[in-house]
Structures are given as structure tokens and as C-alpha cells.
Motif scaffolding. Structure first.
Motif, PDB file in Angstrom:
ATOM      1  N   LYS A   1      11.278  -4.922  -2.094  1.00 51.62           N
ATOM      2  CA  LYS A   1      10.204  -4.518  -1.182  1.00 51.62           C
ATOM      3  C   LYS A   1      10.154  -5.415   0.042  1.00 51.62           C
ATOM      4  O   LYS A   1       9.995  -4.938   1.174  1.00 51.62           O
ATOM      5  CB  LYS A   1       8.856  -4.537  -1.911  1.00 51.62           C
ATOM      6  N   GLU A   2      10.270  -6.720  -0.162  1.00 51.83           N
ATOM      7  CA  GLU A   2      10.203  -7.637   0.977  1.00 51.83           C
ATOM      8  C   GLU A   2      11.391  -7.437   1.900  1.00 51.83           C
ATOM      9  O   GLU A   2      11.250  -7.489   3.125  1.00 51.83           O
ATOM     10  CB  GLU A   2      10.135  -9.086   0.478  1.00 51.83           C
TER      11      GLU A   2
ATOM     12  N   LYS B   1      10.850  -4.287   3.948  1.00 59.29           N
ATOM     13  CA  LYS B   1       9.911  -4.530   5.038  1.00 59.29           C
ATOM     14  C   LYS B   1      10.607  -5.172   6.229  1.00 59.29           C
ATOM     15  O   LYS B   1      10.343  -4.820   7.384  1.00 59.29           O
ATOM     16  CB  LYS B   1       8.760  -5.412   4.553  1.00 59.29           C
TER      17      LYS B   1
ATOM     18  N   PHE C   1      12.820  -2.592   8.119  1.00 58.00           N
ATOM     19  CA  PHE C   1      12.010  -1.745   8.996  1.00 58.00           C
ATOM     20  C   PHE C   1      11.475  -2.549  10.183  1.00 58.00           C
ATOM     21  O   PHE C   1      11.477  -2.072  11.326  1.00 58.00           O
ATOM     22  CB  PHE C   1      10.856  -1.116   8.213  1.00 58.00           C
ATOM     23  N   LYS C   2      11.050  -3.766   9.922  1.00 55.81           N
ATOM     24  CA  LYS C   2      10.504  -4.598  10.996  1.00 55.81           C
ATOM     25  C   LYS C   2      11.563  -4.884  12.053  1.00 55.81           C
ATOM     26  O   LYS C   2      11.259  -4.970  13.251  1.00 55.81           O
ATOM     27  CB  LYS C   2       9.964  -5.905  10.423  1.00 55.81           C
TER      28      LYS C   2
ATOM     29  N   ASP D   1       6.400  -1.371  11.510  1.00 56.10           N
ATOM     30  CA  ASP D   1       5.553  -2.214  10.677  1.00 56.10           C
ATOM     31  C   ASP D   1       5.083  -1.402   9.467  1.00 56.10           C
ATOM     32  O   ASP D   1       4.184  -0.574   9.579  1.00 56.10           O
ATOM     33  CB  ASP D   1       4.350  -2.709  11.483  1.00 56.10           C
ATOM     34  N   THR D   2       5.695  -1.652   8.323  1.00 55.28           N
ATOM     35  CA  THR D   2       5.346  -0.878   7.125  1.00 55.28           C
ATOM     36  C   THR D   2       4.078  -1.397   6.454  1.00 55.28           C
ATOM     37  O   THR D   2       3.582  -0.757   5.526  1.00 55.28           O
ATOM     38  CB  THR D   2       6.510  -0.888   6.114  1.00 55.28           C
ATOM     39  N   ASP D   3       3.554  -2.536   6.908  1.00 55.16           N
ATOM     40  CA  ASP D   3       2.274  -3.000   6.384  1.00 55.16           C
ATOM     41  C   ASP D   3       1.116  -2.246   7.022  1.00 55.16           C
ATOM     42  O   ASP D   3       0.042  -2.130   6.424  1.00 55.16           O
ATOM     43  CB  ASP D   3       2.115  -4.503   6.639  1.00 55.16           C
TER      44      ASP D   3
ATOM     45  N   LEU E   1       7.738   1.409  -0.776  1.00 54.81           N
ATOM     46  CA  LEU E   1       6.714   0.572  -0.140  1.00 54.81           C
ATOM     47  C   LEU E   1       5.327   1.205  -0.192  1.00 54.81           C
ATOM     48  O   LEU E   1       4.387   0.698   0.425  1.00 54.81           O
ATOM     49  CB  LEU E   1       7.110   0.299   1.316  1.00 54.81           C
TER      50      LEU E   1
END
Length: 272
Positions: free
Chosen positions: A204-205, A208, A211-212, A217-219, A245
Motif C-alpha cells: 500500500k505504501e 501511494k 501514484f504520488k 494523491d491517493t490519500d 488503497l
């Protein structure tokens, strides 16, 4: 959405699980799209059935290549393979989870809520010493009712006239994206979402970060996202990664560049 080889090995004898071998490949030259039934015939996970992703789950009457099959055809195939709306389906391939992700999306599109993807594919299964056989399996026919969910599929007009707050993601390789893409799209190469050595999805990290790195920004994801590629297949790898995610129910532009790129009326951008 993702299962490990250990999980699948522990559930090989579960009668409510249907394993689907959907191996295939995409070439850079015509004909581009190929299924690989010969690999299934030679060796596959015990109990698995085979789906030809170029014929079985597509609309052969549609001039746009590999668009999803109509509901009647999809229902008949699933029923014949012994898959009901309640059957757990675990799909695997050896092409960066493209075809297993496509099948999982197709199942969701038609109202089936438990399609899963074998992390690492068939190659990973074999590397880990799991069993294989060459038995051609058939199962008792079951009832599958395909009910399309329009929220999971987009057409060309919906993409072109999308709202300004819609995030459009292109899952193709960078060198393909550079030659032509839909204006406003962000390139998220499907190969950036998996480990090239194991074929498994990144953590997952790590996802992220991938994508970043392209500005996503997947958050704090936008409410509206659409994914596309050449034929709506590698785009589903991006959708699977987003699902890992917790970002779900992302639609595919099914015609993708196969349709858009040949339509002189549609706007286009390129990097080279």
C-alpha cells in the motif's frame, strides 16, 4: 480483490470457488491481442477453467476491439463454467495482472461482487512450488444473471465532456502514452504498480508513492475518476491498485484509445 498463492492453495477444494486461467498477451504488432489456451492445456492450477479474453468476454460484433461482451453472452459463459452470482471467482494470468484484473472488473460491472485476482499470477504460483495439472475441467452449469452497472463504464462522450474535477488516468506504458493521449489525462503506467521480480502488486505504501510520483494523491482522491488505456484492459490494473488503497467503484472508458485514437472528431495530445 487480491489473494495470495497460500490462500488459494488452502482453498483448492472449496466447491464455491472457481479458478479461472485467463492467460494471454498483447503484441506491439497486428494482430495485437492473443489468448494462450495452449499454456492452459499444458499446465494450470488444479481445478481451473480457461477463458479466452479475446473472444469469450468481448463483443465480437463491436467494431471497437475487446469491448465487453453483452450481458446475454457474459451470463451464458459464466453459467457454463459453473459460476453463479455467489461463486467466488479467482482469476490468474501472466501479463502483469492485466487480464485477471479485466475479468474482476467485468464481473463487478455485471453485478458479481466477489471476483479476485491471484497475486503473482501463474508464474508466481509455480515458483512457490504449488501444484499444477493438465486436466481439462468441466463443471455443472449454474445460473448467472448479468445486470450491468452503468456507474462502472464510460463512453467517449462521457469522457470528452467530463466535469473539470474528474481525474482521468491512462494506464498505458509511458512510450505508448507519449505518442497520443486524451487531453488532461495523467499517465499511471500499469507496470509501475507491480513488482517486476515477483509480479505481485506493490505494498500500500509503495502504491501511494507510485501514484504520488505522477501527481495523484491517493490519500485525498477526487470523487470522480475514470481509467482508460488502449482497450480498457491495462486500465483495470490501475483500478485494482486503487482498490487495494480503498478507492473503489472506478469506471473504465471501455473503448479507450482503440476508439478515441481513430476518431478524428476527438481531441488528442502527444508528448513526442
Amino acid at each position: 480483490m487480491i489473494v495470495s498463492s497460500d490462500w488459494l492453495f488452502a482453498h483448492l477444494d472449496d466447491p464455491n470457488i472457481r479458478i479461472v486461467d485467463i492467460r494471454g498477451r498483447v503484441e506491439h504488432t497486428e494482430p495485437r491481442y492473443h489468448a494462450e489456451p495452449e499454456l492452459y492445456d499444458k499446465s494450470h492450477i488444479p481445478g481451473a477453467v480457461f477463458i479466452d479474453w479475446t473472444k469469450d468476454i468481448v463483443d465480437l460484433n463491436d467494431p471497437i476491439p475487446v469491448n465487453i461482451a453483452p450481458p446475454e453472452k457474459f451470463s451464458e459463459l459464466m453459467s457454463t463454467l459453473g459460476i453463479s452470482n455467489d461463486t467466488i471467482v479467482v482469476a490468474y494470468d501472466d501479463h502483469n495482472r492485466m487480464f485477471s484484473s479485466r475479468l474482476a472488473w467485468a464481473l463487478r460491472y455485471y453485478g458479481h461482487t466477489d471476483g479476485r485476482i491471484l497475486d503473482g499470477g501463474f508464474t508466481g504460483w509455480v515458483k512457490e512450488g504449488k501444484p499444477v495439472d493438465s486436466i481439462i475441467h468441466t463443471y455443472e452449469k449454474k445460473d448467472f444473471i448479468a445486470i450491468p452497472n452503468p456507474e462502472l463504464k464510460r463512453n467517449a462522450d462521457e469522457v470528452e465532456f467530463r466535469s473539470s474535477d474528474t481525474l482521468l488516468l491512462d494506464g498505458r506504458r509511458p512510450e505508448v502514452f507519449a505518442k497520443g493521449f486524451i487531453p488532461g489525462a495523467i499517465n499511471v503506467p500499469h507496470t509501475s504498480l507491480t513488482n517486476p521480480e515477483t509480479g505481485k502488486f506493490l505494498s500500500k505504501e509503495e502504491l501511494k508513492v507510485s501514484f504520488k510520483n505522477v501527481g495523484v494523491d491517493t490519500d485525498s482522491p477526487p470523487e470522480k475518476i475514470i481509467c482508460y488505456c488502449n482497450g480498457g484492459v491495462s486500465a483495470t490494473v490501475v483500478i485494482t491498485a486503487l482498490g487495494i488503497l480503498g478507492i473503489e467503484n472506478i469506471p473504465v472508458y471501455d473503448g479507450s484509445w482503440n476508439e478515441w485514437g481513430k476518431d478524428e472528431k476527438r481531441p488528442k495530445s502527444q508528448l513526442i
